[in-house]
Design an enzyme around this catalytic site. Structure first.
Site, short mmCIF file in Angstrom:
data_model
loop_
_atom_site.label_atom_id
_atom_site.label_comp_id
_atom_site.label_asym_id
_atom_site.label_seq_id
_atom_site.Cartn_x
_atom_site.Cartn_y
_atom_site.Cartn_z
N PHE A 94 -1.52 -0.82 -11.05
CA PHE A 94 -1.53 -1.24 -9.64
C PHE A 94 -0.32 -2.11 -9.35
O PHE A 94 0.80 -1.76 -9.66
CB PHE A 94 -2.84 -1.93 -9.26
CG PHE A 94 -4.00 -0.98 -9.20
CD1 PHE A 94 -4.05 0.01 -8.23
CD2 PHE A 94 -5.03 -1.06 -10.11
CE1 PHE A 94 -5.11 0.89 -8.17
CE2 PHE A 94 -6.10 -0.18 -10.04
CZ PHE A 94 -6.13 0.79 -9.07
N SER A 95 -0.52 -3.26 -8.77
CA SER A 95 0.59 -4.09 -8.28
C SER A 95 1.44 -4.68 -9.40
O SER A 95 2.55 -5.13 -9.14
CB SER A 95 0.06 -5.20 -7.37
OG SER A 95 -0.48 -4.63 -6.21
N ILE A 96 0.95 -4.68 -10.61
CA ILE A 96 1.78 -5.16 -11.72
C ILE A 96 3.03 -4.29 -11.83
O ILE A 96 4.11 -4.77 -12.18
CB ILE A 96 0.99 -5.15 -13.04
CG1 ILE A 96 -0.15 -6.15 -12.99
CG2 ILE A 96 1.90 -5.46 -14.23
CD1 ILE A 96 -1.13 -6.03 -14.14
#
Length: 184
Positions: A94-96
């Site tokens: 995801f946002s990582i």
């Protein structure tokens, strides 16, 4: 009529098997690798929400957490795996991924493979020409300020671009997950 499948059971399965569902490229371990020290201790977190008290197991269940790693002062202090996951499980980031992509762009600039964060995205991803990403710079994309109209909404009964993308890529396999970017 086909119904889009959502829910923790499907997410638990798909989030751990993205490398089997999509084309992926493994990232090799670097030359300088260090093992974090461990000081494992119980995780006894309680919190209140809307007047109710919750403990750690309830938090993990309510948030559909599959794995959690707690690091404090450079040491692993708690590590837990749920829903058939384990230390070797690969999860979607995801946002990582945004942070990792920014790091990789910085490395590519340092090596001279990318001239500048002010270059247009289409120089490096020509498939985006003619889409909403036409004229967007790497900097704008990295800052998530492309101006592209995309609503990332989830949930049962929600009709959205994300629901259509999920249906078309995961359920019916009519398109690749990344194809939407060329049509926005």
């Amino acid at each position: 009529m086909r119904r889009v499948l959502y829910g923790e059971g499907l997410n638990s399965l798909t989030f751990r098997h993205m490398d089997e569902m999509f084309e992926t490229a493994p990232v090799s371990v670097g030359r300088k690798v260090w093992k974090l020290q461990e000081d494992i201790r119980p995780l006894n977190i309680t919190y209140s929400f809307e007047g109710q008290q919750y403990d750690t197991p309830t938090f993990l269940e309510r948030t559909r957490t599959n794995a959690m790693l707690v690091i404090r002062d450079g040491q692993i202090v708690h590590e837990i795996y749920r829903n058939h996951s384990g230390p070797e499980s690969r999860f979607i980031s995801f946002s990582i991924a945004k942070s990792i992509t920014s790091i990789l762009v910085g490395i590519a600039i340092q090596k001279g493979d990318i001239a500048s964060v002010d270059d247009p995205l289409t120089r490096y991803v020509p498939e985006l020409a003619g889409s909403g990403y036409e004229g967007v710079t790497l900097r704008q994309a990295l800052l998530m300020r492309s101006g592209v109209a995309f609503a990332e909404t989830y949930g049962t009964g929600t009709k959205s671009q994300m629901a259509d993308l999920y249906e078309n890529s995961f359920v019916t396999e009519r398109e690749r997950f990344t194809d939407l970017a060329t049509r926005i």
